[in-house]
Design an enzyme around this catalytic site. Sequence first.
Site, PDB file in Angstrom:
ATOM      1  N   ARG A   2       0.822  -1.222   0.000  1.00 37.81           N
ATOM      2  CA  ARG A   2       0.000   0.000   0.000  1.00 37.81           C
ATOM      3  C   ARG A   2       0.850   1.264   0.000  1.00 37.81           C
ATOM      4  O   ARG A   2       0.553   2.211   0.701  1.00 37.81           O
ATOM      5  CB  ARG A   2      -0.963   0.024   1.189  1.00 37.81           C
ATOM      6  CG  ARG A   2      -1.908  -1.158   1.222  1.00 37.81           C
ATOM      7  CD  ARG A   2      -3.040  -0.940   2.266  1.00 37.81           C
ATOM      8  NE  ARG A   2      -3.533  -2.213   2.733  1.00 37.81           N
ATOM      9  CZ  ARG A   2      -3.425  -2.661   3.982  1.00 37.81           C
ATOM     10  NH1 ARG A   2      -2.872  -1.927   4.919  1.00 37.81           N
ATOM     11  NH2 ARG A   2      -3.879  -3.853   4.304  1.00 37.81           N
ATOM     12  N   ARG A   6      -4.057   5.679   1.302  1.00 37.16           N
ATOM     13  CA  ARG A   6      -4.725   6.741   2.055  1.00 37.16           C
ATOM     14  C   ARG A   6      -3.823   7.546   2.982  1.00 37.16           C
ATOM     15  O   ARG A   6      -4.186   8.624   3.417  1.00 37.16           O
ATOM     16  CB  ARG A   6      -5.892   6.150   2.856  1.00 37.16           C
ATOM     17  CG  ARG A   6      -7.156   5.984   2.023  1.00 37.16           C
ATOM     18  CD  ARG A   6      -8.325   5.541   2.865  1.00 37.16           C
ATOM     19  NE  ARG A   6      -8.169   4.158   3.289  1.00 37.16           N
ATOM     20  CZ  ARG A   6      -8.839   3.593   4.296  1.00 37.16           C
ATOM     21  NH1 ARG A   6      -9.696   4.311   4.997  1.00 37.16           N
ATOM     22  NH2 ARG A   6      -8.646   2.324   4.607  1.00 37.16           N
ATOM     23  N   ARG A  15      -9.262  10.533  -3.887  1.00 35.28           N
ATOM     24  CA  ARG A  15     -10.306   9.615  -3.394  1.00 35.28           C
ATOM     25  C   ARG A  15     -11.575  10.371  -3.027  1.00 35.28           C
ATOM     26  O   ARG A  15     -12.678   9.807  -3.087  1.00 35.28           O
ATOM     27  CB  ARG A  15      -9.712   8.871  -2.204  1.00 35.28           C
ATOM     28  CG  ARG A  15     -10.329   7.623  -1.736  1.00 35.28           C
ATOM     29  CD  ARG A  15     -10.467   6.524  -2.736  1.00 35.28           C
ATOM     30  NE  ARG A  15     -11.302   5.534  -2.059  1.00 35.28           N
ATOM     31  CZ  ARG A  15     -12.609   5.643  -1.925  1.00 35.28           C
ATOM     32  NH1 ARG A  15     -13.257   6.654  -2.452  1.00 35.28           N
ATOM     33  NH2 ARG A  15     -13.302   4.724  -1.277  1.00 35.28           N
ATOM     34  N   ASP A  51      -6.629  -3.479  -7.162  1.00 36.57           N
ATOM     35  CA  ASP A  51      -7.086  -4.256  -6.011  1.00 36.57           C
ATOM     36  C   ASP A  51      -7.124  -5.730  -6.389  1.00 36.57           C
ATOM     37  O   ASP A  51      -7.466  -6.062  -7.538  1.00 36.57           O
ATOM     38  CB  ASP A  51      -8.481  -3.799  -5.555  1.00 36.57           C
ATOM     39  CG  ASP A  51      -8.842  -4.429  -4.220  1.00 36.57           C
ATOM     40  OD1 ASP A  51      -8.498  -3.847  -3.175  1.00 36.57           O
ATOM     41  OD2 ASP A  51      -9.425  -5.535  -4.215  1.00 36.57           O
ATOM     42  N   TYR A 126     -13.051 -14.033   0.015  1.00 38.51           N
ATOM     43  CA  TYR A 126     -13.905 -12.850  -0.156  1.00 38.51           C
ATOM     44  C   TYR A 126     -15.197 -13.211  -0.876  1.00 38.51           C
ATOM     45  O   TYR A 126     -16.281 -12.734  -0.538  1.00 38.51           O
ATOM     46  CB  TYR A 126     -13.169 -11.768  -0.941  1.00 38.51           C
ATOM     47  CG  TYR A 126     -12.190 -10.948  -0.124  1.00 38.51           C
ATOM     48  CD1 TYR A 126     -12.632  -9.927   0.717  1.00 38.51           C
ATOM     49  CD2 TYR A 126     -10.822 -11.182  -0.198  1.00 38.51           C
ATOM     50  CE1 TYR A 126     -11.740  -9.162   1.453  1.00 38.51           C
ATOM     51  CE2 TYR A 126      -9.922 -10.416   0.538  1.00 38.51           C
ATOM     52  CZ  TYR A 126     -10.385  -9.406   1.362  1.00 38.51           C
ATOM     53  OH  TYR A 126      -9.507  -8.655   2.092  1.00 38.51           O
TER      54      TYR A 126
END
Lengths: 316, 316
Positions: A2, A6, A15, A51, A126
């Site tokens: 990452r 963020r 974003r 992703d 997932y």
Amino acid sequence: MRQAGRYLPQFRALRAKYDFLTLCRTPELVAEVTSQPIDYLGVDAAILFCDILVVLDAMDRGLHFDKGVGPVIDRPIHSSEEIAQLHRPDVADSLSYVADGIKACKERISVPLIGFCGAPFTVASYLIEGGGSRDYKRTKQWIFRDPKGLHALLSLLCDVTIDYCKLQIEAGVQALQVFDSWAHLLAQAQFEEFSLHYLKRIVDALRPTGIPVILFCRGSSFFAEQLASLQPAAISIDWSADLSQLSRKLPSNIALQGNLDPDILYADKSTIERECKKLLNGMKDHPGYIFNLGHGLKPDMEPENVRCLVDTVRNS
Amino acid sequence: MRQAGRYLPQFRALRAKYDFLTLCRTPELVAEVTSQPIDYLGVDAAILFCDILVVLDAMDRGLHFDKGVGPVIDRPIHSSEEIAQLHRPDVADSLSYVADGIKACKERISVPLIGFCGAPFTVASYLIEGGGSRDYKRTKQWIFRDPKGLHALLSLLCDVTIDYCKLQIEAGVQALQVFDSWAHLLAQAQFEEFSLHYLKRIVDALRPTGIPVILFCRGSSFFAEQLASLQPAAISIDWSADLSQLSRKLPSNIALQGNLDPDILYADKSTIERECKKLLNGMKDHPGYIFNLGHGLKPDMEPENVRCLVDTVRNS
């Protein structure tokens, strides 16, 4: 881990304007986000902004990202019957946006570009849970209640993943990292049956391309010897192990990557420098060692601390 | 591993009438709950019904259990200054209900009674986070931002834990298990500094009592050799490791306990029997092996499946 994300104010600014999947699907934005940490941190390689779950987007399972929740799969899988109805998508078509994003990155970025994908077990988790989960109970139940059905799902996801990796390689990535984020939930024999088997298929399928494959699991500290048996170019180790001790148990022809505890970035700069140098020093005799974190950066980490870490590695 | 608990309808019936802490604080109810799995399952030993966090009740931190949430600590710790104000409670007074509960169990139950406590690191994590947590970020931050302050907290909790274990021994428990449920979040060097050091103090302090101490960590598959260095009577292994392989790396004078993946109890009975026998067979040459799960039972598991497991062990 990452490095685009963020914790960077310039990422948060984008974003605020675009939702997560729009960022992934828009080549100019992919190039913009991928290049942000290169410009700010000066790292040696870029990792594509994307992703691991876009393969579920390609499979039309209703992937979206909800604020404060993370990924949500609107159409999770509940049964073997539903698995039998899944089809192998034409990723060249449905994930053409990833190929276009890679090409846009290559035009903009001068350092090597690393592509990535999720491991079949993690993507399956997932898809079964409908998103993230605290205990992955439905996935663990499936292992014992219907292993054959789960293998059918894993095998399909493995095929899709190999197609997807080849698409990334054709578009220009120079290395590929496979993320098995939930492998640490598996007991050793389960890991071998439901995760390692499919990682082997991926490594073997990509070997003829000559593109280095890096394997990462949460749990790679524990499963390192099994991962090494697949002879990938590199293994990325989570933060649990003493990497210098672990490296002595592994074949020297496999590069090791990792494994600084990312939470060290919450400390002050002198602590960050000390812990970073300790790791580098422990690995100084290991050929091909690649410095990295043992897990992902968190949104509230200070960009300055991340830069301090990169500077420490560069200057050592 | 939660052999008394919500998977049993007779436990849920009591829990509908009394809140969790009331059950822990009422000796007759402790004896009732502790004996439920003995009567139903026919296991070889009882584990006291209680909670690792009652030491925080003794320290007046506002412990309560909220439905669907789990433990909540109303007065968590935020700073070294707050740690300096904590005091070592008189557990003989504040936890007399545990001693009374043990005595009530001893009158009612004919099998040996195992007491337990939380390891200082795990109890500290709850006290810092104010309850359970997804990533234990505040605890990890504390490790790097103020290790000295964290050591002060751990040292105090270690003293309280030793007092609490001695109270249980005096009241009549015949073995003691220490649970370090969050140790797997720690990197190896962190584990040695913030967990193992205090486990050693507990094992050493209790050695003169002659009561066997069993150490369990989530992560004990990975940290087994470090745990063995403390020379406890036994180590309880989580479900990750192949126990038979792991046992070869450990000194033979330490008993091993564990480590069936509890999620196997979601399978059908023939799978449960097969997996159980596989584990027993792998450990047949290990003296003093104690069959157990690698983690706790879950509320939606079938009591009949748990009984099938116990029967399989008994008949093997």
